[in-house]
Design a protein around this motif. Sequence first.
Motif, mmCIF file in Angstrom:
data_model
loop_
_atom_site.group_PDB
_atom_site.id
_atom_site.type_symbol
_atom_site.label_atom_id
_atom_site.label_comp_id
_atom_site.label_asym_id
_atom_site.label_seq_id
_atom_site.Cartn_x
_atom_site.Cartn_y
_atom_site.Cartn_z
ATOM 1 N N ARG A 29 0.832 -1.207 0.000
ATOM 2 C CA ARG A 29 0.000 0.000 0.000
ATOM 3 C C ARG A 29 0.862 1.252 0.000
ATOM 4 O O ARG A 29 0.605 2.203 -0.734
ATOM 5 C CB ARG A 29 -0.922 0.016 1.218
ATOM 6 N N SER A 32 2.761 1.604 -3.432
ATOM 7 C CA SER A 32 1.902 1.923 -4.570
ATOM 8 C C SER A 32 1.161 3.244 -4.395
ATOM 9 O O SER A 32 0.777 3.872 -5.381
ATOM 10 C CB SER A 32 0.882 0.809 -4.798
ATOM 11 N N PHE A 34 -1.738 3.308 -3.043
ATOM 12 C CA PHE A 34 -3.153 2.929 -3.067
ATOM 13 C C PHE A 34 -3.531 2.230 -1.779
ATOM 14 O O PHE A 34 -2.841 1.333 -1.325
ATOM 15 C CB PHE A 34 -3.460 1.940 -4.202
ATOM 16 N N ARG A 36 -6.653 0.921 -1.750
ATOM 17 C CA ARG A 36 -7.353 -0.120 -2.494
ATOM 18 C C ARG A 36 -7.061 0.099 -3.971
ATOM 19 O O ARG A 36 -7.278 1.197 -4.479
ATOM 20 C CB ARG A 36 -8.854 0.021 -2.297
ATOM 21 N N PRO A 37 -6.600 -0.931 -4.666
ATOM 22 C CA PRO A 37 -6.317 -0.754 -6.090
ATOM 23 C C PRO A 37 -7.605 -0.769 -6.916
ATOM 24 O O PRO A 37 -8.630 -1.272 -6.468
ATOM 25 C CB PRO A 37 -5.459 -1.972 -6.427
ATOM 26 N N SER A 38 -7.521 -0.226 -8.112
ATOM 27 C CA SER A 38 -8.649 -0.305 -9.031
ATOM 28 C C SER A 38 -8.780 -1.745 -9.518
ATOM 29 O O SER A 38 -7.884 -2.567 -9.331
ATOM 30 C CB SER A 38 -8.412 0.623 -10.230
#
Length: 90
Positions: A29, A32, A34, A36-38
């Motif tokens: 996390r 990146s 993110f 929550r990733p897409s």
Amino acid sequence: MCRNIRTLFNFDPPATEEEIRGASLQFVRKLSGFTRPSKTNEAAFTRAIEEVATASRTLLTSLVTPAEPRNREVETARARARGTERFGTP
């Protein structure tokens, strides 16, 4: 976000799979950016978590120290005392 990554080496009992995976999730996390990733990036995100967890597991089983294993309850109490000293009574 990274506040949840804790030292996992040299504890009795050893780190659990859940702890290793949780630290890996936090690391991915942070890296990146993110929480929550897409949907498009979900597979890559999940694969990265598994790869980091595998590398972490390998590292933890390979490390050696002459120091006595630490006690989780004692370390938790020390962390709470540091927090109370730093931020005051909750």
